[in-house]
Design a protein around this motif. Sequence first.
Motif, short mmCIF file in Angstrom:
data_model
loop_
_atom_site.label_atom_id
_atom_site.label_comp_id
_atom_site.label_asym_id
_atom_site.label_seq_id
_atom_site.Cartn_x
_atom_site.Cartn_y
_atom_site.Cartn_z
N THR A 80 39.12 40.68 46.57
CA THR A 80 39.16 39.72 47.28
C THR A 80 39.19 41.42 48.54
O THR A 80 39.75 42.48 47.87
N HIS A 129 32.43 37.76 36.90
CA HIS A 129 32.63 38.90 38.49
C HIS A 129 34.19 38.40 38.97
O HIS A 129 34.51 37.47 39.63
N ASN A 131 34.94 39.59 42.15
CA ASN A 131 33.09 38.78 43.76
C ASN A 131 32.37 38.84 43.41
O ASN A 131 31.29 38.98 43.06
N ASP A 132 32.01 37.08 43.90
CA ASP A 132 30.76 36.52 43.59
C ASP A 132 29.47 36.91 44.18
O ASP A 132 28.54 37.53 44.26
N ASP A 133 29.82 37.69 45.56
CA ASP A 133 28.95 37.78 46.29
C ASP A 133 29.03 40.19 46.58
O ASP A 133 27.72 40.38 47.67
N ASP A 134 30.15 40.84 46.54
CA ASP A 134 30.30 41.84 47.28
C ASP A 134 30.50 42.89 45.75
O ASP A 134 31.78 42.71 44.86
N PRO A 135 28.97 43.70 45.81
CA PRO A 135 29.30 44.30 44.03
C PRO A 135 30.38 45.63 44.96
O PRO A 135 31.12 45.99 44.03
N ASP A 138 33.86 43.49 44.05
CA ASP A 138 34.10 43.84 42.50
C ASP A 138 34.12 45.07 41.69
O ASP A 138 35.49 45.12 40.68
N THR A 189 38.98 31.69 37.61
CA THR A 189 36.69 31.45 37.33
C THR A 189 36.28 30.99 36.30
O THR A 189 37.55 30.76 34.76
N ILE A 218 31.27 32.64 38.26
CA ILE A 218 31.97 32.31 39.40
C ILE A 218 33.16 32.32 39.81
O ILE A 218 33.99 31.82 39.43
N HIS A 219 33.65 32.54 41.03
CA HIS A 219 34.59 32.37 40.87
C HIS A 219 35.53 31.28 41.21
O HIS A 219 35.92 30.99 42.66
N GLN A 356 28.70 23.74 41.84
CA GLN A 356 28.97 24.89 41.56
C GLN A 356 28.79 25.47 40.12
O GLN A 356 28.13 26.72 39.56
#
Length: 425
Positions: A80, A129, A131-135, A138, A189, A218-219, A356
Amino acid sequence: MTTRTDICGLDFGTSNSEIGIVRDGEPVLVDVEEGRKKIPTTIFFDNDSRHDLFGEAAIERFLEGHSGRMMWAIKSVLGTAIQGGATMIRGKRVSFEQIITRILGNLKQKGDAAAGVELRSVVLGRPVHFNDDDPRLDRDAESILRRAAAQAGFEEIEVELEPVAAGIEFETGLEREQLGLVVDIGGGTSDFSVIRLTPPSGHASAGRRDRVLSVAGIHIGGTDFDRLLSVDRFMPELGLGSSYLDHQGQTLEMPQWVFHDLASWLRINFIYENRMIDGIYTIVDRNKLENRRLARLGRVLGGHYGHTLARTIEAAKIELSDRQVVEVPLDLVEPRLALSITRRELESAIAAHLEQIERVLIQAVDDSGVAAPDIAVVFFTGGGSLLPDVRQRVGRLMPQAEQIDTDQFGGIARGLTIEAQRLFG
Ligand SMILES: Nc1ncnc2c1ncn2[C@@H]1O[C@H](COP(=O)(O)OP(=O)(O)OP(=O)(O)O)[C@@H](O)[C@H]1O
Ligand SMILES: [Mg+2]
């Protein structure tokens, strides 16, 4: 096999943590708290004794009402935007990284004692992950975890994906090669891996890349299920969705943030650091005589009962895996108050999240390049995999596959320890 005894596998979980060492050439889980192989990932910074307590001991001390700071689900900060931040403990800023260091340090100490040597090398687990979206977030999350492990005293640190570690553990009992899907639903997760499970004797000819066909994650996990159930069934009893009169006699909607924070393991503590909390107290004081629900909210906030309630909700969720309806006593909130919750209500509260999770499972199978009917076994691990709804969904998607349960809580740490033997041996 390796002869080194100063190596270990460490599963730092959102809800529970485990550590495995090597004894007589075999991976074994360490007693981390009073003979138990798993310890809740909690820490209590006790104001009176100035000692830090861990696991059940921390929970007990906190529930006895001692003053101090309780941290639950600290792994959830990883990935986060606030992961590099800090929180106030005994009047001082303490970074989340330092808190994680303390928790890993406690596990290491238990491992050192069990091994009879100082553990130097560790394979840490990590989710697919943070974070699912932001490498970038992560990557930073893994760096924080690695730094915390180094500060806790490990000199050599490797990282392996949690669902792959679970697969490594499952392989040890195999006699022939099989295509398997690992389903790991943890506290924070949900992770999947399609693996060409190979008996250890075949590892020399088939490298890791040939065996791990896909990973996906997935988180979302059990702590989210607790939060969703709480928001749906419990927070309305404390005033979520109700209105109040302000000092000018205007009817206003209750602010929602306080209920969402109360329902979230990680955020309960942050309520008291929020500058807007005084506004909530003012609303409660003005309205508690007419609005019984707000009186309950006042009691919960004033008594710092957030964690106790979260535990009650979690316990109800767990019980609903075995029965259709549970009675939840809430005397703490109001004498003789109780709530009855059905499995169907739990399932409806978490349905969108389970969908999801299901999509990510399908993606793991798609990415593996094998046809779903060729997957012979599904291995379940992680506490959340005990939800009947998870079993049914997987059964519908893969009716031909055998469903196998292994150690829900220790399998990943054991797999990480086997990996430590391979890497450091
Ligand atoms: N019988 C059960 N039914 C449903 N959920 C359960 C059951 N038993 C435990 N859980 C849930 O499983 C979660 C903890 O599982 P686990 O210890 O595998 O997670 P973790 O490894 O700490 O988390 P993560 O791997 O996501 O970091 C908690 O949310 C707990 O409430
Ligand atoms: Mg886990």
